[in-house]
Write a protein that holds these residues in place. Structure first.
Motif, short mmCIF file in Angstrom:
data_model
loop_
_atom_site.label_atom_id
_atom_site.label_comp_id
_atom_site.label_asym_id
_atom_site.label_seq_id
_atom_site.Cartn_x
_atom_site.Cartn_y
_atom_site.Cartn_z
N ILE A 74 0.84 -1.20 0.00
CA ILE A 74 0.00 0.00 0.00
C ILE A 74 0.87 1.26 0.00
N PHE A 75 1.92 1.25 0.80
CA PHE A 75 2.84 2.38 0.89
C PHE A 75 3.49 2.67 -0.47
N VAL A 76 4.02 1.63 -1.10
CA VAL A 76 4.74 1.80 -2.37
C VAL A 76 3.79 2.18 -3.50
N VAL A 77 2.70 1.43 -3.64
CA VAL A 77 1.77 1.67 -4.75
C VAL A 77 1.03 3.00 -4.57
N GLY A 78 0.55 3.25 -3.35
CA GLY A 78 -0.17 4.50 -3.09
C GLY A 78 0.68 5.72 -3.33
N THR A 79 1.93 5.66 -2.90
CA THR A 79 2.85 6.78 -3.13
C THR A 79 3.11 6.97 -4.61
N LEU A 84 2.83 9.96 -9.74
CA LEU A 84 2.70 10.02 -11.19
C LEU A 84 1.81 11.19 -11.62
N VAL A 85 0.80 11.49 -10.82
CA VAL A 85 -0.07 12.62 -11.13
C VAL A 85 0.66 13.94 -10.89
N THR A 86 1.28 14.07 -9.72
CA THR A 86 1.91 15.35 -9.37
C THR A 86 3.11 15.66 -10.26
N VAL A 87 3.95 14.67 -10.53
CA VAL A 87 5.14 14.94 -11.34
C VAL A 87 4.78 15.20 -12.80
N THR A 88 3.69 14.58 -13.27
CA THR A 88 3.25 14.84 -14.64
C THR A 88 2.79 16.28 -14.79
N MET A 89 1.94 16.72 -13.87
CA MET A 89 1.43 18.09 -13.94
C MET A 89 2.56 19.11 -13.78
N GLY A 146 5.05 14.25 -3.48
CA GLY A 146 5.75 15.08 -4.45
C GLY A 146 7.17 14.57 -4.61
N SER A 147 7.72 14.66 -5.81
CA SER A 147 9.09 14.19 -6.06
C SER A 147 9.81 15.18 -6.95
#
Length: 274
Positions: A74-79, A84-89, A146-147
């Motif tokens: 859950i930790f890995v997949v949820g993060t 993927l959404v935040t870094v794409t935007m 965020g990354s």
């Protein structure tokens, strides 16, 4: 002839370096199958007097590994999903949009990469407490949504996409989300795969932050569960048992790499990661 000798020498050197790099893993696997009573200097140099699974059965009985595994997934997949959404935007904004302060914000992102995560532990912990998320799986994921690395990677990738493709999509009436899903994302799959690999491996191995913000066994990941193997006896850790637990924790990543080794290499090579 000289080129063949140079190639052979490079192959031998690579094999030697790879073996040195693998020695800790090989040692962990060998000791995990070694009887606890056998010292390292006794019996067969590799497996002691016999090969046994006692260390694995003992390690599995120490902690609720099923709950730890569920939490890790859950930790890995949820993060990763939120990242993927935040870094794409953010990557698209820095690559194609013009706005006031873009250079300053990009500089701040670069600073974030250079700052060790341990420096932010106190501030992140205080924020989690204020939000009432302490000892929850949300607390594990929230600081990593965020990354900066992902934003910079996709920014560079999106800048290499021909602008004419976006302009053609806009002429056809596509909005921003449609442009992202039909133009930028399909052409940036290698970069996404490379980022996903980095994110999965780093968060699967994360220990310090989950150890600080969780107390309940059910919400602790596998890496924190390993900590219980240090205190299984009054005399200290049983290293055969501890290394058996270590093998259990790292096995999913090793299997994942073996299954997708070629894809791993191609994605990193295509995305320009050194």
């Amino acid at each position: 002839m000289t080129e063949k000798r140079a190639g052979f020498g490079a192959t031998i050197l690579t094999a030697v370096v790879s073996l040195i790099w693998l020695l800790p893993l090989i040692f962990a696997v060998l000791v995990s199958f070694r009887p606890q009573a056998d010292g390292v200097g006794s019996g067969n140099i590799f497996f002691g007097s016999r090969i046994t699974l006692d260390n694995y059965s003992a390690a599995l009985s120490v902690a609720p590994w099923a709950w730890h595994a569920v939490t890790s997934v859950i930790f890995v997949v949820g993060t990763l999903v939120v990242q993927l959404v935040t870094v794409t935007m953010a990557g698209y904004a820095f690559a194609r949009m013009k706005f006031f302060g873009r250079g300053v914000l990009l500089f701040i992102l670069l600073l974030q990469i250079m700052i060790p995560t341990a420096v932010l532990l106190v501030q992140n912990y205080a924020t989690i407490r204020e939000l009432g998320l302490f000892d929850t799986r949300w607390a594990l994921m929230l600081p990593y949504w965020g990354s900066a690395f992902g934003v910079l990677l996709l920014r560079q990738t999106f800048r290499e996409v021909p602008r004419e493709l976006e302009e053609a999509a806009r002429i056809d009436g596509a909005n921003l989300l449609q442009i992202l899903f039909n133009v930028y994302i399909p052409l940036s799959i290698p970069a996404y795969v490379a980022f996903a690999l980095v994110s999965i491996s780093s968060h699967w191995n994360e220990f310090l932050w989950p150890f600080i913000v969780t107390r309940t066994e059910e919400v602790r990941p596998l890496t924190v569960g390993l900590n219980k193997l240090y205190s299984t006896t009054e005399v200290g850790a049983l290293y055969g048992q501890l290394l058996a637990g270590t093998v259990i924790v790292i096995a999913p990543l090793v299997i994942l790499f073996m299954l997708f080794q070629r894809r791993f290499i191609q994605s990193f090579a295509s995305s320009g990661i050194k």
